[in-house]
Scaffold this active site. Structure first.
Site, mmCIF file in Angstrom:
data_model
loop_
_atom_site.group_PDB
_atom_site.id
_atom_site.type_symbol
_atom_site.label_atom_id
_atom_site.label_comp_id
_atom_site.label_asym_id
_atom_site.label_seq_id
_atom_site.Cartn_x
_atom_site.Cartn_y
_atom_site.Cartn_z
ATOM 1 N N LYS A 283 0.758 -0.943 -0.291
ATOM 2 C CA LYS A 283 0.094 0.157 -0.129
ATOM 3 C C LYS A 283 0.825 1.289 -0.044
ATOM 4 O O LYS A 283 1.634 1.546 0.454
ATOM 5 C CB LYS A 283 -0.882 -0.065 1.038
ATOM 6 C CG LYS A 283 -1.917 1.333 1.361
ATOM 7 C CD LYS A 283 -2.738 1.173 2.924
ATOM 8 C CE LYS A 283 -4.148 1.785 1.916
ATOM 9 N NZ LYS A 283 -5.401 1.620 3.549
ATOM 10 N N GLU A 371 -20.284 -4.574 9.546
ATOM 11 C CA GLU A 371 -20.948 -3.518 10.971
ATOM 12 C C GLU A 371 -22.197 -4.667 11.491
ATOM 13 O O GLU A 371 -22.829 -4.337 12.769
ATOM 14 C CB GLU A 371 -21.735 -2.605 9.426
ATOM 15 C CG GLU A 371 -21.331 -1.918 9.536
ATOM 16 C CD GLU A 371 -20.467 -1.695 7.696
ATOM 17 O OE1 GLU A 371 -18.541 -1.731 7.473
ATOM 18 O OE2 GLU A 371 -20.405 -3.175 7.368
ATOM 19 N N ARG A 399 -26.092 -1.137 6.620
ATOM 20 C CA ARG A 399 -25.332 -2.183 6.045
ATOM 21 C C ARG A 399 -25.990 -3.166 7.552
ATOM 22 O O ARG A 399 -25.754 -4.568 7.787
ATOM 23 C CB ARG A 399 -24.552 -2.497 5.814
ATOM 24 C CG ARG A 399 -23.810 -1.459 5.034
ATOM 25 C CD ARG A 399 -22.249 -2.292 4.462
ATOM 26 N NE ARG A 399 -21.843 -2.927 3.843
ATOM 27 C CZ ARG A 399 -20.503 -3.595 3.790
ATOM 28 N NH1 ARG A 399 -19.656 -2.566 3.505
ATOM 29 N NH2 ARG A 399 -20.625 -4.950 2.525
#
Length: 633
Positions: A283, A371, A399
C-alpha cells in the site's frame, strides 16, 4: 509521459509490448501522485494496485469481460486506463468524476462499489447471468482487498460460488494493511500462507516450470491442482481455506511484477470454474512516506508530490472535529466507569476511538469490516451489563439494519450508537452520504434518536446516553457530522439532558424554524442575515427526533402560523415527516415548509457547493424563510 499520454482505452494498452508495461506503470504511479497531491483522494490503495490494473486490462477484454473493484479505493489506475485520464483532475470534485467505480460514469465500471466486500457477490451474479444466457466466453474478475475479504458478505459469496461452479476469478489484493490495524483470523491466515518459506520455494519452482510451457491442457491443470492441494496442506500444516471452499488457489504472486501478472492471468483465463489469485502488494507503493505510514496516507489530504510531506492546515484556535470530541469524551467516561467500552467496524482512527485505545486497549474492539457483527456484538455486551458505545459511520450503519431492529431495539438493550459522518459528507459522494439514517431509524420502536447542535451538546448527549444505559433504558442513537464543530472552548462540564426535550434558542414571530443537529448553526447565521429586513423568526433546537418534544411542538404551533423544519437528511421519514404527522394527528392547520433532501441521491463535491445546492447554507435558509414569510402575508 511517453506511454500514458497515448492510453485512452484498454485497446491502446494492448498495443504495447509486455516489456513496455513496467515503464507505463511507473508513469501511471507518478500521475496519480501528482494529481492527488493537490486534489486529495484515496492514495495508498491505488498506488498499490497499479500493476494489477494494467495487467488485468492488458489480458482481459474489458468491458466485454466484467471487472469489479471492491470498495474502489484501489481503482484510480483503472479509471486512468479506461478513458478518464483527462478528467482525472476532477476526481471527487463537484460535477467531476466519482472517486469510486460508478456504472453511470463508464461502461468499464461494471458495478458501483463504495462499500466493502460486495465484489464477489456482484461478479458471481454476472457470471451466473452469462451462464444462463449461454455466453461461455465472457470472463468475470473481482478484485478484493485483504481487509474486505474478511467481511461476512465476501464469505457468503465464496461459499456459494463453489456450488454454482461459475466461471469467475477473484484476485485477492493482499497488502496486509487495513485502514486500522485489525488482527483477524483471516489476516493471520493470509500471513501464514505468504510467510511459509518452504511452501513458497516449492510453489515458485513448480509455477515457473509449468508456466514456461507453451500449452498446458485443462486436464493437466486439474491434475496439478489436486496434487497441489495435498502439497499445500502438508507444507502449511493444514488445508488451504480457499481450496477447501471449492476455489482453485494460485499464489501468492508479486503484485508489482506486471510481467509475471500478465503471464499468470493469461494462464488463469483459460481455466474454468471459480479461481482465486493471491497477489502481494505494498500500500502506497512508489511514495516512500506512503509506504512507511500507510494509515495516514490512505487518504492523506494535500501533500508535496516530490517528498510526500503532508501540507498541514493551520488548525490553531479552530474548533475541534466532532470525532475528536467523541474520542475525548468516551475516554473521560471510560476513566469513570470500567463498564464503558468502544466498538467500531474498522474505523477506529476515523472515529477517534484510537484516543481511548491508547489508554484502555483492552476495552476498545475493532471488529473489522463487519457492521452486522459490530451491532450484535454490542448487543451481547449490553445484555451482560457492559455499556457499549458502538461507533459506526452513517453510510455503513445501513448494513446493520436488521441487527438494530432484531438484536437491539426489539430486546430493549441499551446500546449507544454514535453515528459518525451523519448528513452530507462531501467528496466521497453518493455511496457515503449519511442522509438516510434519521428516516430509517425513526421507524424502529424502542429507539431514542438525537443529534447535537454543537460540541457541548455532543458531550451532554453522550453523558445522557451513558446514564440511560446504567438504568437499563432504551437503545440510544447520537448522530453527528464529519468535520469541525463551532466552539473553540468546547470542553464543558457535561450535563444530563431530559430525553425527548428540545429548547428554544431564539424567540421571534411569524415563522418558527425547527432544526435538528448542527445545521442549526447555519440557521443562526441566516437569522442574522434577516435582521436588516425586519424578519425575526423563532428558532427551536429540537435535539431529539425520537421521542419528539410534543409539548414544545404544541407551544410553537400555537404561536406561529408558519413552521419550517430543517435537517441534513432525507425529508421522507425524518423531522419534516415527524412534524407533519404531529400536525395532522392534532388537526392543526399550520403551514409547514421544509429544507431537507427530497427523493434523490446526493453526489460528490465539496461541502460548500453541496450545501448551496441543497439550500443548507445560511443564504439558502434565509431565502426559504423569506419565501415562507412572503406567502404568509
Amino acid at each position: 509521459m511517453k506511454y500514458l499520454n497515448h492510453i485512452d482505452s484498454p485497446a491502446d494498452l494492448k498495443k504495447l509490448s509486455v516489456a513496455e508495461l513496467p515503464a507505463l506503470c511507473e508513469e501511471i504511479r507518478e500521475y496519480i501522485i501528482a494529481e492527488t497531491a493537490s486534489n486529495p483522494g484515496h492514495l495508498g490503495s491505488s498506488l498499490g494496485a497499479v500493476e494489477l490494473a494494467v495487467a488485468i486490462h492488458y489480458v482481459f477484454d474489458t468491458p466485454n469481460d466484467k471487472l469489479v473493484w471492491d470498495v474502489g479505493h484501489q481503482a484510480y489506475a483503472h479509471k486512468i486506463i479506461t478513458g478518464r485520464r483527462e478528467q482525472f483532475h476532477s476526481n471527487r470534485k463537484y460535477h467531476g468524476i466519482s472517486g469510486f467505480p460508478t456504472m453511470s460514469e463508464s461502461e468499464y465500471d461494471a458495478f458501483g462499489t463504495g462499500h466493502a466486500s460486495t465484489s464477489i457477490s456482484a461478479i458471481m451474479g454476472m457470471a451466473q447471468a452469462a451462464q444462463l444466457s449461454g455466453n461461455t466466453q465472457r470472463n468475470h474478475i473481482a478484485v478484493i482487498g485483504d481487509a474486505s475479504i474478511g467481511g461476512g458478505m465476501a464469505f457468503e459469496a465464496i461459499n456459494e460460488a463453489s456450488i454454482r461452479n461459475v466461471n469467475m476469478l477473484v484476485v485477492l489484493n493482499d497488502n496486509k494493511m487495513a485502514i486500522d490495524d485489525h488482527r483477524s483470523a483471516m489476516s493471520k491466515y493470509l500471513l501464514h500462507i505468504t510467510s511459509s518459506a518452504t511452501y513458497n520455494r516449492c510453489k515458485t519452482s513448480l509455477w515457473n516450470f509449468f508456466t514456461s510451457k507453451k500449452k498446458i491442457s485443462n486436464k493437466l491443470v486439474r491434475w496439478m491442482s489436486e496434487i497441489g492441494n495435498g502439497v499445500k496442506g502438508f507444507l502449511l500444516s493444514g488445508s488451504n481455506l480457499f481450496q477447501s471452499l471449492g476455489f482453485r488457489y494460485f499464489g501468492p504472486a508479486n503484485g508489482h511484477d506486471v510481467k509475471v501478472l500478465v503471464k499468470t492471468l493469461k494462464r488463469l483465463k483459460n481455466i474454468p470454474g471459480p479461481k482465486l489469485l493471491h497477489v502481494i502488494t505494498v500500500k502506497g507503493k512508489g511514495l516512500k512516506l506512503a509506504e512507511e505510514h500507510q494509515t495516514t496516507y490512505h487518504a492523506p489530504g494535500k501533500f508535496n508530490p516530490e517528498t510526500g510531506q503532508l501540507i498541514s492546515n493551520n488548525t490553531a484556535n479552530q474548533p475541534p472535529k466532532f470525532q475528536e470530541v467523541f474520542g475525548e469524551t468516551i475516554l473521560e467516561l471510560a476513566k469513570q466507569d470500567t463498564k464503558v467500552v468502544g466498538v467500531t467496524p474498522a474505523m477506529a482512527t476515523g472515529c477517534s476511538l484510537t484516543i481511548m485505545n491508547e489508554v484502555y486497549p483492552e476495552r476498545v474492539f475493532d471488529v473489522g469490516i463487519a457492521e452486522q457483527h459490530a451491532v450484535t456484538f454490542s448487543a451481547g455486551l449490553a445484555a451482560a451489563g457492559i455499556v457499549p458505545f458502538c461507533n459506526i459511520y452513517s453510510t455503513f450503519l445501513q448494513r446493520s439494519y436488521d441487527q438494530i431492529v432484531h438484536d437491539v431495539a426489539l430486546q430493549k438493550l441499551p446500546v449507544i450508537f454514535c453515528i459518525d459522518r451523519g448528513g452530507v459528507v462531501g467528496e466521497d459522494g453518493a455511496t457515503h452520504q449519511g442522509i438516510f439514517d434519521l428516516s430509517f431509524l425513526r421507524a424502529i420502536p424502542n429507539l431514542i434518536i438525537s443529534s447535537p447542535l454543537n460540541e457541548h451538546e455532543l458531550r451532554n448527549m453522550m453523558l445522557t446516553a451513558y446514564h440511560n444505559a446504567l438504568t437499563k433504558g432504551l437503545p440510544f442513537a447520537i448522530r453527528y457530522p464529519r468535520g469541525r464543530g463551532v466552539l473553540t472552548d468546547w470542553k464543558n462540564e457535561p450535563e444530563t439532558l431530559p430525553i425527548g426535550k428540545g429548547r428554544v434558542l431564539k424567540d421571534g414571530k411569524d415563522v418558527a424554524v425547527l432544526s435538528l443537529g448542527p445545521l442549526g448553526n447555519n440557521v443562526t447565521k441566516a437569522l442574522e442575515l434577516l435582521q436588516s429586513e425586519n424578519i425575526y423568526p423563532t428558532h427551536v433546537d429540537m435535539r431529539f427526533l425520537k421521542p419528539i418534544d410534543e409539548n414544545l411542538l404544541a407551544e410553537v404551533a400555537g404561536k406561529h402560523k408558519i413552521l419550517l423544519t430543517i435537517e441534513d437528511g432525507i425529508a421522507k421519514g425524518g423531522l419534516f415527516s415527524a412534524v407533519s404527522e404531529y400536525l395532522t394527528e392534532h388537526h392543526l392547520s399550520n403551514r409547514l415548509y421544509h429544507i431537507a433532501i427530497d427523493d434523490h441521491f446526493v453526489f460528490h463535491g465539496d461541502i460548500p457547493s453541496l450545501y448551496k445546492e441543497l439550500s443548507f447554507d445560511a443564504e439558502g435558509i434565509a431565502s426559504k424563510i423569506r419565501e415562507a414569510v412572503k406567502e404568509s402575508l
